[in-house]
Design an enzyme around this catalytic site. Structure first.
Site, PDB file in Angstrom:
ATOM      1  N   HIS A  17       0.842  -1.207   0.000  1.00 37.45           N
ATOM      2  CA  HIS A  17       0.000   0.000   0.000  1.00 37.45           C
ATOM      3  C   HIS A  17       0.875   1.255   0.000  1.00 37.45           C
ATOM      4  CE1 HIS A  17      -3.062  -2.632   2.320  1.00 37.45           C
ATOM      5  NE2 HIS A  17      -3.606  -2.406   1.140  1.00 37.45           N
ATOM      6  N   LYS A  41     -16.379  -7.389   5.751  1.00 36.56           N
ATOM      7  CA  LYS A  41     -15.535  -8.228   6.626  1.00 36.56           C
ATOM      8  C   LYS A  41     -15.239  -7.414   7.885  1.00 36.56           C
ATOM      9  CE  LYS A  41     -12.604  -8.963   3.057  1.00 36.56           C
ATOM     10  NZ  LYS A  41     -11.246  -9.073   2.542  1.00 36.56           N
ATOM     11  N   ARG A  90      -2.343  -6.103  -8.001  1.00 38.92           N
ATOM     12  CA  ARG A  90      -1.295  -7.099  -7.750  1.00 38.92           C
ATOM     13  C   ARG A  90      -1.402  -8.211  -8.794  1.00 38.92           C
ATOM     14  NH1 ARG A  90      -2.990  -8.097  -1.693  1.00 38.92           N
ATOM     15  NH2 ARG A  90      -4.909  -8.238  -2.891  1.00 38.92           N
ATOM     16  N   SER A 128      -2.821  -7.694   3.382  1.00 40.16           N
ATOM     17  CA  SER A 128      -3.038  -7.450   4.814  1.00 40.16           C
ATOM     18  C   SER A 128      -3.389  -8.757   5.528  1.00 40.16           C
ATOM     19  CB  SER A 128      -4.184  -6.454   5.015  1.00 40.16           C
ATOM     20  OG  SER A 128      -3.865  -5.227   4.420  1.00 40.16           O
TER      21      SER A 128
END
Ligand code: PNS
Length: 159
Positions: A17, A41, A90, A128
């Site tokens: 990030h 989430k 990504r 993460s």
């Protein structure tokens, strides 16, 4: 004045990030890093903790503002007078979901563009959730997250 929004859950911010933030910051007059609060989430870190960790990680970058948002991202961007949404991309696995979100955001507001920045190859498989899994099992997360927040993450998983 061109302002861009870089949204995410940042639960927590990673070096991937941070790399996107630094590269986007040189492209726009102001980059608003926007932490989502109404996330499906349940986040591990509170909104305040996530914001504090981003602020620590971006200390010294002077055209960055860190805040939170809920509701639609495009409505937040419009309220901030930002016509650019920055996303990091990504490995190929990100593409389908990001493509869907970009098209939906374009349908909702055609004056806002989504710009993708390819991740640095060093971070292409970093996430993460991976960081949290390693930290919770006592593994080393140095080089995966900014040094300034290493201890914050370790503290969260101390017990
Ligand atoms: O870091 P993440 O989890 O990939 O971030 C996802 C985020 C916050 C960018 C996305 O969930 C989002 O934009 N949420 C806001 C709700 C919204 O605008 N939904 C419609 C777009 S499909």
């Amino acid at each position: 004045m061109q302002r861009a929004v870089y949204p995410g859950s940042f639960d927590p911010i990673t070096n991937g990030h941070l790399d996107i933030i630094k590269r986007a910051a040189v492209m726009y007059d102001e980059l608003v890093v926007a932490v989502v609060t109404n996330y499906s989430k349940k986040p591990t870190f509170s909104t305040e903790e996530r914001i504090a960790m981003i602020k620590k990680s971006t200390k010294g970058l002077n055209n960055i503002r860190v805040t939170n948002f809920d509701g639609l991202l495009v409505d937040f961007a419009a309220a901030e007078k930002a016509n650019i949404i920055v996303k990091g991309l990504r490995a190929v696995s990100d593409f389908e979901y990001e493509f869907q979100m970009a098209l939906m955001n374009k349908k909702l507001r055609k004056d806002i563009e989504t710009i993708f920045i390819m991740t640095n190859y060093k971070y292409s498989y970093l996430s993460s959730s991976m960081v949290k899994e390693v930290a919770s099992l006592g593994g080393c997360i140095k080089d995966l997250v900014p040094d300034s927040i290493l201890q914050d993450i370790k503290n969260k998983f101390k017990d």
